[in-house]
Scaffold this motif. Structure first.
Motif, short mmCIF file in Angstrom:
data_model
loop_
_atom_site.label_atom_id
_atom_site.label_comp_id
_atom_site.label_asym_id
_atom_site.label_seq_id
_atom_site.Cartn_x
_atom_site.Cartn_y
_atom_site.Cartn_z
N ASP A 1 -10.01 120.13 -71.70
CA ASP A 1 -8.65 119.89 -72.20
C ASP A 1 -8.23 121.08 -73.07
OD1 ASP A 1 -6.29 119.04 -73.36
OD2 ASP A 1 -6.95 116.97 -73.58
N ARG B 1 -5.57 121.79 -74.56
CA ARG B 1 -4.83 121.44 -75.78
C ARG B 1 -5.78 121.27 -76.95
NH1 ARG B 1 -2.62 116.87 -76.48
NH2 ARG B 1 -4.21 115.84 -75.22
N SER C 1 -7.87 124.68 -77.73
CA SER C 1 -7.17 125.80 -78.36
C SER C 1 -7.33 125.80 -79.88
CB SER C 1 -5.68 125.76 -78.01
OG SER C 1 -5.08 124.56 -78.52
N LEU D 1 -2.65 115.93 -82.48
CA LEU D 1 -3.68 116.47 -81.59
C LEU D 1 -5.07 116.10 -82.08
CD1 LEU D 1 -3.43 118.18 -79.03
CD2 LEU D 1 -3.80 120.21 -80.40
#
Length: 949
Positions: free
Chosen positions: A429, A431, A434, A479
């Motif tokens: 993933d 996202r 990162s 997140l």
């Protein structure tokens, strides 16, 4: 605004940067400094004070010592009683360098302010005696310049006055008895100003056994020495004693150690000034001075701290309440470049561990953390709990050194490293990867929960504190919340309850569940579980039968409409040929080895190909949780209360997930279709697919809705549509009529014909079209070219049997005209035979002659011939079969009563008489029901009688 990384603002000391520091360097050794063999940072007073932050407690202590040595008051005895690693020895070293005076006070950072506050211009150099309880031996004399010294008081006298001083207590040293208050007072007065530093005194005294005399004296003589010394110090205004005692009985060691601690604390307590140094905020500066050279960009530091403080205020609901206070900004400044949460967790949680030294332990761990982060080029604005490089072997080993056995696999599997689950999640993933959301959150959880996983009342770290330890300004808090949800689903050692997260060395139930999941096979376990839930979720409704995961031989080939649910391994996909269509075609064409004839009675429900794997995985999870709960209830496994609740909650959640996933997976309705084109025959079989709404409240009703809206199933049919079908496919060539039963049977067999719910739909459609002459006529048969039981253009309830014919409208009209012509001819012939005038007659059927009317005389005349009697009344009676009364009465109304009601001026009276007898009599409940129903239906008479005796 881009925040400067900590590495550009705060530069670590060289030994931290290079990783050349030694473990012992963090341990201040008073004896080595006194002997002149300590490392430069401890031996050199200037360097020592450069790296020493003078806390409030230390400032007060040094103030007292300065005043005492200057003869301006101050405490004669100061007991340093702090927890293990709490800075006792470091404080003694500060007093040592200050009193010894080897460097001017002006060169010692922080000292001039203390002298000014005490009103002392220049501090006199003092004699210093250091008594180290660990270094000294009760039964092994120390030889100094040829003189054997046996006791603590002998060593004290020698250090203060060499041989001359020793002579004052020589006899007491030789005999092992306390020299007494007077001798010690004389000693102190002669060599004042003086400072006596006694470290680890309990470790020395606890070595004396009860009733046993050693060269160092006895247990009691040493306690007497301490008592006499503290009393003597009060009499000498420029003499001061600092002694360290452990804070807890556990640190005191054995039973004798505990006893020694109690006795020493009692004697020191008479004259001591108890001091507990180092508050948490002060520890910030202690660590910063020891690990970092200086802050070279104060503006950048303030900018970073302000950004963090503002970020926490903006997202106030996601972070702990303390971050909303204005003083949290000051805490950020004090702790920079380390986040306050790191210190809070280490000082509040890790310091509760038995072998974790409060300051020294923090320094050792953070030195390795900073070294690795510097080496890896870490660019975080602050060093957060989520920044800890637990992937590094040195850092990991330093952390788990203080923890019970079993933490290494926890970190390696769940927290940090190339093989960690967190790394794998982030790799899949981007996202999360990162910002390393999973690893940062897991590191924060480890730091906050590892030391307290076995002894905290409220276990774990709140979500708000996990976020505090992992999120940087500018990053999306959501997140990291998503990362926590993923971690909770995937990690084997992570536990979650009441909004708190914690890691434990025991695998959580999820790992047990994952291991059990592997036991379940598709055919033997997973498919039967899916089958059970599909059957439970579907109601028959419009279907005569529902067949879930059934072989073709077990799906009947009859007239009932049937829903066939294909197994998960026969899934459907819109892109290209699928196994689902192949399996459906096989069932459609064959019943076992025999061909299937009634193909238009099958509808198929298929799984979505892309969802099947997830469904099977969720079912395995459900089966695993179910087995865990069952084993717990049957005492085959042992769970604590929390784990038992988690297992039950997980089972409920898994069951609900399976229910939802079945609806989301089984979403395709497949209907077989064919087209029949004139002159070209039948087209190839094709499948129409329609998607169900998985969110519909009732699954069966949703299936029925899709079938009706897309005309895959007809539950109500207009006569015009039936007439069109008859015209297109049945009234062909010379065939002017067709068997109604054949129409029904062909609609069940041919895929190009409409799919009716059942034969009642056809029957109702025929009844609805019976009164019109636009659609069809009826007959109960055909004999010698004549229709038997002919009906056309009048109300009629046809019975769908082998004899019922549906007649093409023009043929029915022609037949009706022929019947009229035959009737007229017959009437004219009868009038001629009677010699009277012709009469007109009207058929009792409202102008529609019935088969056999002429033979039965079943018609009424419009006038009578001369001499005939006019019949003005009709009476008839009939007994009905009580079990078929409803049908017979309907026929009676159609065939007899309507003959009169359709004639003007005819009054019709129908009376129904019901008689019932029971040899045993009728019970009260039956009588009550019948009477109530008769009242509702307005019976004139309705009575129960006892009958004849």
């Amino acid at each position: 605004m881009t925040l400067k990384p900590w590495r550009e603002v705060a530069v670590p000391h060289q030994d931290v940067l290079k990783g050349t520091f030694q473990q012992a360097e963090f341990a201040a050794d008073l004896s080595r400094v006194h002997a002149g063999s300590a490392t430069e940072e401890y031996q050199n007073p200037v360097l020592f004070f450069q790296r020493t932050f003078i806390t409030e407690g230390m400032r007060l202590l040094l103030d007292s010592v300065v005043k005492r040595l200057a003869g301006k008051g101050g405490d004669p005895v100061i007991q340093l009683q702090t927890a293990f690693g709490g800075g006792k020895t470091h404080t003694m070293l500060a007093v040592y360098h200050l009193a010894k005076g080897e460097a001017p006070a002006s060169d010692l950072q922080g000292v001039p302010a203390i002298l000014d506050a005490a009103g002392v211009t220049e501090l006199p150099r003092a004699r210093i005696a250091v008594l180290d309880g660990i270094k000294s031996s009760p039964n092994q004399p120390v030889v100094r310049e040829g003189q054997a010294i046996r006791t603590l008081w002998g060593d004290l006298a020698w250090q203060l006055g060499k041989a001359e001083g020793y002579a004052l207590v020589a006899d007491a040293d030789a005999s092992g008895t306390s020299p007494g208050k007077a001798a010690l007072e004389a000693l102190l007065a002669r060599y004042a100003p003086c400072v006596i530093l006694i470290d680890e005194l309990v470790a020395y005294v606890r070595q004396f056994e009860e009733g046993k005399t050693l060269t160092g004296g006895t247990f009691d003589s040493n306690l007497s020495f301490v008592q006499a010394l503290t009393e003597a110090l009060k009499a000498v205004p420029t003499a001061v004693l600092l002694a360290s005692l452990p804070e807890s009985d556990k640190e005191a060691g054995s039973q004798r150690g505990v006893k020694a601690l109690e006795a020493l604390a009692h004697y020191f307590g008479r004259v001591q000034a108890l001091w507990k140094p180092v508050a948490t905020e002060e520890a910030f500066e202690i660590v910063r001075r020891r690990l970092f050279t200086s802050i070279n960009d104060k503006l950048a530091m303030e900018s970073v701290c302000r950004a963090f403080a503002d970020f926490y205020t903006t997202h106030r609901d996601d972070f702990p309440a303390e971050t909303q206070e204005g003083r949290y900004y000051q805490r950020l400044l004090q702790a920079y470049p380390i986040h306050p949460e790191v210190f809070d967790r280490l000082y509040e949680d890790w310091s509760s561990l038995d072998n974790f030294q409060r300051t020294r332990g923090v320094l050792k761990l953070m030195a390795k953390v900073i070294h690795r982060l510097w080496k890896d080029g870490n660019n975080d604005p602050l060093i957060l709990p989520g920044s800890l490089p637990l992937y590094d072997a040195d850092v990991r080993n330093e952390a788990i050194y203080y923890l019970p056995q079993g933490w290494d696999p926890v970190i390696e599997r769940d927290v940090d490293g190339e093989r960690a689950e967190t790394t794998e999640i982030e790799a899949k993933d981007p996202r999360l990867g990162s910002v390393q959301a999973c690893r940062r959150a897991a590191r924060a959880i480890f730091l906050g929960s590892a030391p307290g996983s076995t002894n905290q009342l409220a276990r774990g770290l709140e979500q708000e504190r996990v976020l505090l330890g992992s999120v940087l300004p500018g990053q999306q808090v959501g997140l990291f919340k998503d990362a926590l949800r993923r971690l909770n689903d995937r990690l084997h050692y992570l536990n979650h309850a009441n909004n708190r997260f914690w890691l434990d060395t025991r695998p959580n139930l999820r790992r047990e569940m994952e291991e059990r999941k592997r036991r379940f096979q598709d055919k033997e376990d997973v498919f039967p579980a899916i089958r059970e839930r599909v059957q439970r979720g579907l109601a028959s409704g419009v279907f005569g039968g529902i067949h879930v995961f059934t072989d073709s031989g077990d799906v009947p080939d009859d007239w009932a409409l049937r829903l066939v649910v294909l197994p998960p391994d026969a899934a459907f996909t819109r892109s290209g040929q699928s196994v689902g269509l192949e399996r459906a075609t096989e069932i459609l064409k064959k019943r076992g080895d025999a061909p299937r004839f009634k193909q238009n009675r099958l509808i198929f429900l298929a799984a979505d190909y892309d969802s099947v794997s997830r469904l099977k995985d969720h079912v395995r999870s459900y089966l695993a949780w179910r087995s865990i709960v069952a084993d717990y209830k049957d005492n085959r496994i042992v769970l604590d209360n929390l784990m038992a609740r988690q297992a039950s909650a997980s089972l409920e959640q898994a069951e609900e997930t399976v229910r939802r996933m079945i609806r989301e997976t089984y979403k395709w309705l497949l209907a077989p279709m064919q087209e029949a084109r004139p002159g070209k025959g039948l087209s190839e079989l094709r499948w129409e697919h329609f998607q169900l709404n998985p969110g519909a409240q009732n699954w069966s009703q949703e299936i029925e809705r899709v079938l009706k809206e897309n005309e895959l199933l007809i539950t109500e049919w207009a006569p015009i549509h039936l007439a069109r079908v008859l015209k297109d496919w049945f009234w062909k060539d010379d065939a002017r009529e067709v068997s109604a039963l054949s129409v029904w049977q062909q609609s069940c067999q041919q895929l190009y014909l409409p799919r009716l719910k059942d034969d009642t739909v056809l029957q109702m459609t025929m009844a609805a079209g019976a009164e019109s002459r636009d659609f069809f006529g009826f007959a109960q048969g055909k004999e010698d070219g004549r229709y038997v039981g002919f009906s056309y253009g009048r109300r009629h309830l046809p019975i769908l049997d082998a004899s019922l014919l549906l007649i093409e409208p023009s043929a029915a009209a022609a037949h009706l005209e022929a019947l009229h012509a035959a009737e007229e001819a017959s009437r004219a012939k009868g009038a001629e035979a009677s010699g009277g005038a012709a009469t007109s007659s009207v058929l009792a059927g409202g102008g529609t002659p019935r088969a056999g009317d002429s033979a039965k005389g079943g018609y009424a005349t419009g006038s009578t011939t001369a001499g005939q009697v006019v019949k003005k009344q009709f009476y008839g009676s009939i007994e009905l079969d009580p079990f078929q009364a409803k049908k017979q009465f309907a026929d009676l109304v159609d065939e007899v009563v309507q003959q009169f009601t359709t004639r003007p001026g005819v009054k019709v009276k129908v009376t129904v008489e019901i008689q019932a007898e029971s040899a045993s009599g009728f019970d009260g409940s039956l009588q009550r029901v019948v009477k109530e129903n008769c009242n509702v239906l307005k019976f004139k008479n309705a009575e129960f009688e006892s009958g004849a005796d």
